[in-house]
Motif scaffolding. Sequence first.
Motif, PDB file in Angstrom:
ATOM      1  N   PRO A 295       0.829  -1.207   0.000  1.00 11.06           N
ATOM      2  CA  PRO A 295       0.000   0.000   0.000  1.00 11.06           C
ATOM      3  C   PRO A 295       0.868   1.263   0.000  1.00 11.06           C
ATOM      4  CG  PRO A 295       0.094  -0.925   2.203  1.00 11.06           C
ATOM      5  CD  PRO A 295       0.802  -1.908   1.314  1.00 11.06           C
ATOM      6  N   VAL A 296       0.279   2.373  -0.423  1.00 15.38           N
ATOM      7  CA  VAL A 296       1.025   3.627  -0.500  1.00 15.38           C
ATOM      8  C   VAL A 296       1.469   4.054   0.899  1.00 15.38           C
ATOM      9  CG1 VAL A 296       0.882   6.092  -1.050  1.00 15.38           C
ATOM     10  CG2 VAL A 296      -0.132   4.412  -2.581  1.00 15.38           C
ATOM     11  N   ASN A 297       2.775   4.289   1.033  1.00 15.00           N
ATOM     12  CA  ASN A 297       3.300   4.808   2.292  1.00 15.00           C
ATOM     13  C   ASN A 297       3.396   6.326   2.160  1.00 15.00           C
ATOM     14  OD1 ASN A 297       5.404   5.813   4.222  1.00 15.00           O
ATOM     15  ND2 ASN A 297       5.497   3.659   4.795  1.00 15.00           N
ATOM     16  N   PRO A 298       2.805   7.078   3.085  1.00 15.68           N
ATOM     17  CA  PRO A 298       2.779   8.542   2.934  1.00 15.68           C
ATOM     18  C   PRO A 298       4.151   9.191   2.940  1.00 15.68           C
ATOM     19  CG  PRO A 298       2.018   7.898   5.129  1.00 15.68           C
ATOM     20  CD  PRO A 298       2.116   6.643   4.315  1.00 15.68           C
ATOM     21  N   TRP A 299       5.184   8.473   3.417  1.00 18.33           N
ATOM     22  CA  TRP A 299       6.520   9.064   3.541  1.00 18.33           C
ATOM     23  C   TRP A 299       7.503   8.567   2.489  1.00 18.33           C
ATOM     24  CZ3 TRP A 299       6.613  13.220   6.396  1.00 18.33           C
ATOM     25  CH2 TRP A 299       5.640  13.374   7.377  1.00 18.33           C
ATOM     26  N   VAL A 300       7.083   7.653   1.600  1.00 16.35           N
ATOM     27  CA  VAL A 300       7.991   7.092   0.583  1.00 16.35           C
ATOM     28  C   VAL A 300       7.597   7.579  -0.806  1.00 16.35           C
ATOM     29  CG1 VAL A 300       8.862   4.983  -0.493  1.00 16.35           C
ATOM     30  CG2 VAL A 300       8.435   5.033   1.974  1.00 16.35           C
ATOM     31  N   PHE A 301       8.562   8.154  -1.523  1.00 19.41           N
ATOM     32  CA  PHE A 301       8.327   8.636  -2.883  1.00 19.41           C
ATOM     33  C   PHE A 301       9.289   7.929  -3.831  1.00 19.41           C
ATOM     34  CE2 PHE A 301       6.547  11.773  -0.112  1.00 19.41           C
ATOM     35  CZ  PHE A 301       5.382  12.172  -0.768  1.00 19.41           C
ATOM     36  N   ASN A 302       8.754   6.942  -4.554  1.00 16.13           N
ATOM     37  CA  ASN A 302       9.560   6.187  -5.513  1.00 16.13           C
ATOM     38  C   ASN A 302       9.745   7.001  -6.789  1.00 16.13           C
ATOM     39  OD1 ASN A 302       9.584   3.388  -4.126  1.00 16.13           O
ATOM     40  ND2 ASN A 302       7.420   3.964  -4.126  1.00 16.13           N
ATOM     41  N   VAL A 303      10.862   6.762  -7.460  1.00 19.63           N
ATOM     42  CA  VAL A 303      11.106   7.433  -8.734  1.00 19.63           C
ATOM     43  C   VAL A 303      11.159   6.415  -9.869  1.00 19.63           C
ATOM     44  CG1 VAL A 303      12.726   8.914 -10.021  1.00 19.63           C
ATOM     45  CG2 VAL A 303      12.282   9.370  -7.611  1.00 19.63           C
ATOM     46  N   ARG A 304      11.432   5.165  -9.570  1.00 22.07           N
ATOM     47  CA  ARG A 304      11.649   4.143 -10.591  1.00 22.07           C
ATOM     48  C   ARG A 304      10.550   3.075 -10.554  1.00 22.07           C
ATOM     49  NH1 ARG A 304      15.594  -0.112  -9.920  1.00 22.07           N
ATOM     50  NH2 ARG A 304      13.678  -1.218 -10.288  1.00 22.07           N
ATOM     51  N   ALA A 305      10.480   2.290 -11.629  1.00 19.89           N
ATOM     52  CA  ALA A 305       9.482   1.225 -11.736  1.00 19.89           C
ATOM     53  C   ALA A 305       9.795   0.086 -10.766  1.00 19.89           C
ATOM     54  CB  ALA A 305       9.440   0.692 -13.166  1.00 19.89           C
ATOM     55  N   THR A 306       8.838  -0.829 -10.615  1.00 21.41           N
ATOM     56  CA  THR A 306       8.997  -1.942  -9.673  1.00 21.41           C
ATOM     57  C   THR A 306       9.814  -3.087 -10.274  1.00 21.41           C
ATOM     58  OG1 THR A 306       6.990  -3.090 -10.393  1.00 21.41           O
ATOM     59  CG2 THR A 306       6.732  -1.411  -8.675  1.00 21.41           C
ATOM     60  N   TYR A 307      10.433  -3.858  -9.392  1.00 16.62           N
ATOM     61  CA  TYR A 307      11.155  -5.058  -9.828  1.00 16.62           C
ATOM     62  C   TYR A 307      10.193  -6.064 -10.468  1.00 16.62           C
ATOM     63  CZ  TYR A 307      15.266  -3.624  -7.095  1.00 16.62           C
ATOM     64  OH  TYR A 307      16.357  -2.962  -6.612  1.00 16.62           O
ATOM     65  N   GLN A 308       8.982  -6.122  -9.936  1.00 16.66           N
ATOM     66  CA  GLN A 308       8.020  -7.077 -10.484  1.00 16.66           C
ATOM     67  C   GLN A 308       7.727  -6.771 -11.948  1.00 16.66           C
ATOM     68  OE1 GLN A 308       4.550  -8.141  -8.264  1.00 16.66           O
ATOM     69  NE2 GLN A 308       5.606  -8.182  -6.301  1.00 16.66           N
ATOM     70  N   ARG A 309       7.602  -5.491 -12.259  1.00 23.73           N
ATOM     71  CA  ARG A 309       7.370  -5.104 -13.653  1.00 23.73           C
ATOM     72  C   ARG A 309       8.553  -5.522 -14.522  1.00 23.73           C
ATOM     73  NH1 ARG A 309       5.783  -0.329 -16.815  1.00 23.73           N
ATOM     74  NH2 ARG A 309       5.995  -1.124 -18.924  1.00 23.73           N
ATOM     75  N   GLU A 310       9.778  -5.292 -14.034  1.00 19.88           N
ATOM     76  CA  GLU A 310      10.989  -5.652 -14.778  1.00 19.88           C
ATOM     77  C   GLU A 310      11.077  -7.155 -15.018  1.00 19.88           C
ATOM     78  OE1 GLU A 310      14.783  -4.032 -13.441  1.00 19.88           O
ATOM     79  OE2 GLU A 310      13.657  -2.900 -11.960  1.00 19.88           O
ATOM     80  N   ALA A 311      10.894  -7.933 -13.934  1.00 19.81           N
ATOM     81  CA  ALA A 311      11.051  -9.384 -14.024  1.00 19.81           C
ATOM     82  C   ALA A 311      10.016  -9.986 -14.961  1.00 19.81           C
ATOM     83  CB  ALA A 311      10.946 -10.008 -12.634  1.00 19.81           C
ATOM     84  N   ALA A 312       8.796  -9.511 -14.860  1.00 20.60           N
ATOM     85  CA  ALA A 312       7.737 -10.015 -15.747  1.00 20.60           C
ATOM     86  C   ALA A 312       8.062  -9.694 -17.194  1.00 20.60           C
ATOM     87  CB  ALA A 312       6.396  -9.407 -15.345  1.00 20.60           C
ATOM     88  N   LYS A 313       8.528  -8.475 -17.455  1.00 27.42           N
ATOM     89  CA  LYS A 313       8.857  -8.061 -18.819  1.00 27.42           C
ATOM     90  C   LYS A 313       9.982  -8.922 -19.391  1.00 27.42           C
ATOM     91  CE  LYS A 313      10.052  -3.977 -21.582  1.00 27.42           C
ATOM     92  NZ  LYS A 313       8.784  -3.805 -22.321  1.00 27.42           N
ATOM     93  N   ALA A 314      10.982  -9.245 -18.559  1.00 23.49           N
ATOM     94  CA  ALA A 314      12.104 -10.057 -19.020  1.00 23.49           C
ATOM     95  C   ALA A 314      11.641 -11.458 -19.423  1.00 23.49           C
ATOM     96  CB  ALA A 314      13.167 -10.141 -17.933  1.00 23.49           C
ATOM     97  N   VAL A 315      10.804 -12.085 -18.586  1.00 21.96           N
ATOM     98  CA  VAL A 315      10.303 -13.428 -18.903  1.00 21.96           C
ATOM     99  C   VAL A 315       9.449 -13.388 -20.170  1.00 21.96           C
ATOM    100  CG1 VAL A 315       8.816 -15.318 -18.123  1.00 21.96           C
ATOM    101  CG2 VAL A 315      10.400 -14.232 -16.515  1.00 21.96           C
ATOM    102  N   GLU A 316       8.584 -12.390 -20.275  1.00 18.22           N
ATOM    103  CA  GLU A 316       7.729 -12.272 -21.461  1.00 18.22           C
ATOM    104  C   GLU A 316       8.570 -12.085 -22.723  1.00 18.22           C
ATOM    105  OE1 GLU A 316       5.046  -9.099 -20.462  1.00 18.22           O
ATOM    106  OE2 GLU A 316       4.284 -10.193 -18.711  1.00 18.22           O
ATOM    107  N   HIS A 317       9.661 -11.309 -22.618  1.00 20.43           N
ATOM    108  CA  HIS A 317      10.550 -11.113 -23.768  1.00 20.43           C
ATOM    109  C   HIS A 317      11.211 -12.432 -24.170  1.00 20.43           C
ATOM    110  CE1 HIS A 317      13.691  -9.568 -26.395  1.00 20.43           C
ATOM    111  NE2 HIS A 317      14.575 -10.210 -25.637  1.00 20.43           N
ATOM    112  N   LEU A 318      11.735 -13.154 -23.190  1.00 19.44           N
ATOM    113  CA  LEU A 318      12.391 -14.439 -23.496  1.00 19.44           C
ATOM    114  C   LEU A 318      11.412 -15.386 -24.192  1.00 19.44           C
ATOM    115  CD1 LEU A 318      14.382 -14.945 -20.166  1.00 19.44           C
ATOM    116  CD2 LEU A 318      15.353 -14.391 -22.402  1.00 19.44           C
ATOM    117  N   ALA A 319      10.191 -15.452 -23.660  1.00 15.89           N
ATOM    118  CA  ALA A 319       9.175 -16.333 -24.250  1.00 15.89           C
ATOM    119  C   ALA A 319       8.846 -15.909 -25.678  1.00 15.89           C
ATOM    120  CB  ALA A 319       7.914 -16.325 -23.392  1.00 15.89           C
TER     121      ALA A 319
END
Length: 375
Positions: free
Chosen positions: A136-160
């Motif tokens: 869930p959104v943490n009021p004190w954390v501001f991310n700038v980059r995408a998630t690892y889950q998005r990266e890992a999924a994209k890599a597997v989909e590319h390989l396939a």
Amino acid sequence: MKKFHMHKQILATIGLCGLLLAAPASAQLRIGQPSGFTGSVAAGVKENTEGAKLYFDAVNARGGINGQKIELISVDDKFDPKVTVEVARELITSKGVLALFLNRGTPHSQALLPLLAEHKVPLVGPSTGAMVLHEPVNPWVFNVRATYQREAAKAVEHLASIGITRIAVLTTDDTFGADGAEGALKGFAEAQLKPVLLEKFPRDKPVFTELAKGVHGSNAQAVMVIGSAGNTANAVKAIRAAGSRAQAVTLSNNASEGFIKLLGDHARGVIVTQVFPNERSVAYGLIKEAQDLAKAKGMPGVSPAMMEGFAAAKVVAEGLRRAGPKPTPAALRDALEGLRNYDLGGLSVSYSPTNHTGLDFADLSIVDASGKFRR
């Protein structure tokens, strides 16, 4: 008479010293960075920091923000979550930082969360794509980059998509590894595949001999290694020594020139996911700005890890600009949450009370024969 004048001079000097001591601590906008400057992630952390300094130095050279210069206080946490909390607490309570910034590591970021809430200090641009920092959104954390889950999924989909269906996954046995593995499994599900091997390894001083034999024995066409730069490089070397020619894939936490150096002769052909545009693509204003500043400093160029630090620095600087001439941690937090469609230079960052993700950019690169990331 001479004694009287001397006495007056001494009193004047003491008075001046008193005024200096009573003045605000050099009127700096202090930002604290607790990160792994030693240990298995040191190469990437140093490049992250070089990128951040590239932007902060440029801002300070133009007079700073509201007449105050940004001071980045970087402290080594030895890539140990317990030390991360200790040094971060010191930065907040003794150094009076307005924000924590660009720390490295998923368990380390998680360990900071109670501290952020306790002292009401924001964490900007953590160098991790951990989903726990997004949902869930943490009021004190501001991310700038995408998630690892998005990266890992994209890599597997590319390989396939290119016909690679026998994929092994090796993950570090911590929250970072679990998070990345969850993303990879989403990619497998999307491609209607299952990993031929899914194994964990300890974060501290792993030995990859048996795991490498397992990868070779599984006849894997590709192996995704989710771990720190040092551990991932050692895993790839062990996999090659075991006789496997499987395509090696890893995530953007290893998108540094330092990681390529750790791989040595095994660097060529390794796929690394990326969360920023090609660091040589001047079509993006963000990249051109960083390249120009690096060139002015006599640097050969910028790396993906430097771009992560550079982008995070732009975000925190904009937050400081909007927080007013006498910013507090709470005012900085509010200013950041009010960012809407802030143009980093071809990439737009927005935050809201229900979304602190920032960017959702993900891409793939491959290390070429000259030891450079190619898209």
